[in-house]
Write an enzyme that holds these catalytic residues in place. Structure first.
Site, PDB file in Angstrom:
ATOM      1  CE  LYS A   1      -2.407  -0.936   3.539  1.00 29.97           C
ATOM      2  NZ  LYS A   1      -1.795  -3.016   3.566  1.00 29.97           N
ATOM      3  CB  THR A   2       3.806   2.320   1.917  1.00 34.65           C
ATOM      4  OG1 THR A   2       3.235   1.791   3.021  1.00 34.65           O
ATOM      5  CG2 THR A   2       5.030   3.788   2.294  1.00 34.65           C
ATOM      6  CG  ASP A  30      -0.071   3.374   6.321  1.00 31.29           C
ATOM      7  OD1 ASP A  30      -0.958   2.908   6.182  1.00 31.29           O
ATOM      8  OD2 ASP A  30       1.044   2.471   7.154  1.00 31.29           O
ATOM      9  CB  THR A  51      -5.037  -3.053   8.469  1.00 27.05           C
ATOM     10  OG1 THR A  51      -5.465  -2.626   9.506  1.00 27.05           O
ATOM     11  CG2 THR A  51      -3.377  -3.559   7.584  1.00 27.05           C
ATOM     12  NE  ARG A  70       6.781  -4.993   5.617  1.00 27.54           N
ATOM     13  CZ  ARG A  70       5.589  -4.132   6.108  1.00 27.54           C
ATOM     14  NH1 ARG A  70       4.545  -4.359   6.505  1.00 27.54           N
ATOM     15  NH2 ARG A  70       6.254  -2.731   5.336  1.00 27.54           N
TER      16      ARG A  70
HETATM   17  N1  LIG Z   1       4.025  -5.497  -5.844  1.00 28.13           N
HETATM   18  C1  LIG Z   1       5.385  -5.604  -5.312  1.00 28.13           C
HETATM   19  N2  LIG Z   1       5.869  -6.206  -6.669  1.00 28.13           N
HETATM   20  C2  LIG Z   1       7.079  -5.797  -6.020  1.00 28.13           C
HETATM   21  N3  LIG Z   1       7.600  -5.163  -4.351  1.00 28.13           N
HETATM   22  C3  LIG Z   1       6.564  -5.029  -3.529  1.00 28.13           C
HETATM   23  C4  LIG Z   1       5.073  -5.149  -4.043  1.00 28.13           C
HETATM   24  N4  LIG Z   1       4.658  -5.083  -3.108  1.00 28.13           N
HETATM   25  C5  LIG Z   1       5.725  -4.866  -1.383  1.00 28.13           C
HETATM   26  N5  LIG Z   1       6.747  -4.760  -2.355  1.00 28.13           N
HETATM   27  C6  LIG Z   1       7.506  -5.012  -1.483  1.00 28.13           C
HETATM   28  O1  LIG Z   1       7.096  -5.549   0.059  1.00 28.13           O
HETATM   29  C7  LIG Z   1       7.866  -4.456   0.775  1.00 28.13           C
HETATM   30  C8  LIG Z   1       6.555  -4.457   1.154  1.00 28.13           C
HETATM   31  O2  LIG Z   1       5.413  -2.980   1.080  1.00 28.13           O
HETATM   32  P1  LIG Z   1       4.942  -2.095   1.670  1.00 28.13           P
HETATM   33  O3  LIG Z   1       5.752  -1.375   2.768  1.00 28.13           O
HETATM   34  O4  LIG Z   1       4.335  -1.065   0.510  1.00 28.13           O
HETATM   35  O5  LIG Z   1       3.804  -2.531   1.774  1.00 28.13           O
HETATM   36  P2  LIG Z   1       2.406  -2.103   3.314  1.00 28.13           P
HETATM   37  O6  LIG Z   1       0.843  -2.239   2.581  1.00 28.13           O
HETATM   38  O7  LIG Z   1       2.395  -0.435   3.066  1.00 28.13           O
HETATM   39  O8  LIG Z   1       2.587  -2.419   4.769  1.00 28.13           O
HETATM   40  P3  LIG Z   1       1.613  -2.012   5.715  1.00 28.13           P
HETATM   41  O9  LIG Z   1       0.508  -1.992   5.476  1.00 28.13           O
HETATM   42  O10 LIG Z   1       2.597  -2.579   6.919  1.00 28.13           O
HETATM   43  O11 LIG Z   1       2.384  -0.277   5.717  1.00 28.13           O
HETATM   44  C9  LIG Z   1       8.529  -3.252   0.147  1.00 28.13           C
HETATM   45  O12 LIG Z   1       9.982  -3.306   0.362  1.00 28.13           O
HETATM   46  C10 LIG Z   1       8.030  -3.473  -1.662  1.00 28.13           C
HETATM   47  O13 LIG Z   1       9.486  -2.820  -1.809  1.00 28.13           O
END
Ligand SMILES: Nc1ncnc2c1ncn2[C@@H]1O[C@H](COP(=O)(O)OP(=O)(O)OP(=O)(O)O)[C@@H](O)[C@H]1O
Length: 364
Positions: A77-78, A122, A171, A230
């Site tokens: 998401k981030t 977030d 979430t 992740r």
């Molecule tokens: N579709 C994707 N392709 C490649 N790498 C990804 C992808 N999605 C996430 N990642 C990798 O996974 C890691 C976590 O992603 P991210 O921080 O965006 O997750 P998030 O959903 O925001 O988590 P949170 O809810 O804990 O904030 C990052 O290092 C990112 O590089």
């Protein structure tokens, strides 16, 4: 499903397969984040839809509609919010619901946004109610009322805001009040990733980390990553350590499997805690039904740890079911631990079957 269920509590906080980011993740994630939509692996539907939304906004020379991203931690998401900013060639401001406790906190952020800026919020479901109400007007009319003074003498001073795009992440989409949810022009639900998609994530990250990995090695890590990029990236880093110290640095299927056996992450991504819960359920209670408290005592964990940390993944994997009569193991759980289910009408302990190779909390 409640994805917050899988957050860390108590003794499970240091789990290698925890979906939330730890300190080391935060340090390296920036380097591994895809920078544009074409680099973003998987989530085909979301990518296509978002691509249209952003292209259309660019063609009109307008700011993009507000975007709501929902899904479990670690699914990107981030990353996607940063990609939105990059695709719109706009700056991004990052904050989170828990950081906005007062409407004034939000007013300060909103009033300092530049035109077209992306505001990434977030955990938007954790914002305070007054801030949430201020956000309604800001999203719809690009205006907020700043209240000056207190009591009967308080006055509302309207403040115009530059157009901006809010990207909210949660979430728990179900917890958002409908008036907030309705103000997003585009809502995307992020799904867990398929193993072949995680394999691409692993290979891409290995490339960026300058680690040599073959297809089978990437597949082995992907299969243990619980559908979450992740976790895939975190397992890759641990396997890289192993490959460097115990081998020639190159990651193959054998190296990945051996490394993750050291960390007790099994072929399906279950760790010591998950396996402990399953083993207790199968070996001590014949597969259930058994109450949560009894199960927790049997594994020597807090009730909350079993319920919030281990169970969500076991349920998702179809290994355990929560029923009104208690926790019940599914046939897949017996197969996964290599045990034979008891024959109905007998009360004997289950016999070990083929494939019961891995030690868990209770031994093999
Ligand atoms: N579709 C994707 N392709 C490649 N790498 C990804 C992808 N999605 C996430 N990642 C990798 O996974 C890691 C976590 O992603 P991210 O921080 O965006 O997750 P998030 O959903 O925001 O988590 P949170 O809810 O804990 O904030 C990052 O290092 C990112 O590089």
């Amino acid at each position: 499903m409640n994805w917050d269920d899988e957050t860390d509590t108590g003794s499970a906080a240091e789990r290698l397969v925890a979906p939330a980011a730890d300190g080391e993740d935060q340090a390296v994630e920036a380097a591994l984040r895809p920078k544009d939509l074409s680099e973003f692996v998987g989530q085909e539907k979301v990518r296509q839809q978002l691509d249209l939304v952003l292209k259309a906004a660019r063609q009109r020379g307008a700011t993009a509609d507000h975007v709501l991203l929902s899904g479990a931690p670690g699914l990107g998401k981030t990353t996607l919010s940063m990609i939105i900013a990059a695709e719109m060639n706009a700056p991004i401001r990052i904050t989170s619901g828990p950081a906005i406790q007062h409407a004034g906190d939000l007013a300060a952020i909103l009033s300092s946004l530049q035109e077209g800026e992306i505001l990434f919020l977030d955990e938007i479901h954790r914002m305070s109610r007054p801030a949430e109400e201020m956000l309604y007007m800001a999203m719809e009319d690009f205006r907020v009322d700043v209240i000056v003074g207190k009591g009967p003498g308080a006055t509302a001073i309207p403040l115009e805001l530059p157009p901006f795009t809010l990207v909210g992440a949660t979430t728990r989409a179900g917890l958002l009040p409908p008036p907030l949810r309705d103000r997003f022009g585009f809502t995307a639900h992020m799904e867990f990733y398929e193993p072949h998609e995680l394999e691409r994530v692993v290979r891409r990250s290995a490339g960026l980390l300058d680690v040599e990995i073959d297809t089978d090695g990437a597949a082995e890590i992907a299969g243990r990553s619980r559908g979450t990029p992740r976790i895939a990236n975190r397992l890759l880093r641990r396997v890289r350590d192993y490959a460097q110290v115990r081998a020639d640095g190159r990651i193959t299927r054998e190296i990945a499997a051996a490394a993750l056996a050291v960390y007790e992450v099994d072929a399906r991504g279950l760790d010591r805690l998950d396996r402990g819960v399953l083993e207790a359920l199968l070996k001590l209670f014949g597969g259930g039904p058994v109450g949560l408290s009894t199960l927790a005592v049997a594994v020597g964990e807090e009730r909350e740890t079993v319920e919030e940390v281990a169970e969500p993944f076991l349920v998702r994997e179809g290994l355990l079911a929560r029923t009104p009569r208690g926790r019940v193991a599914t046939p897949a759980a017996w197969t996964h631990l290599g045990l034979e289910p008891p024959v109905p009408g007998t009360s004997g302990n289950p016999a070990p079957g083929p494939g019961s190779g891995q030690q868990g909390l209770f031994g093999a």
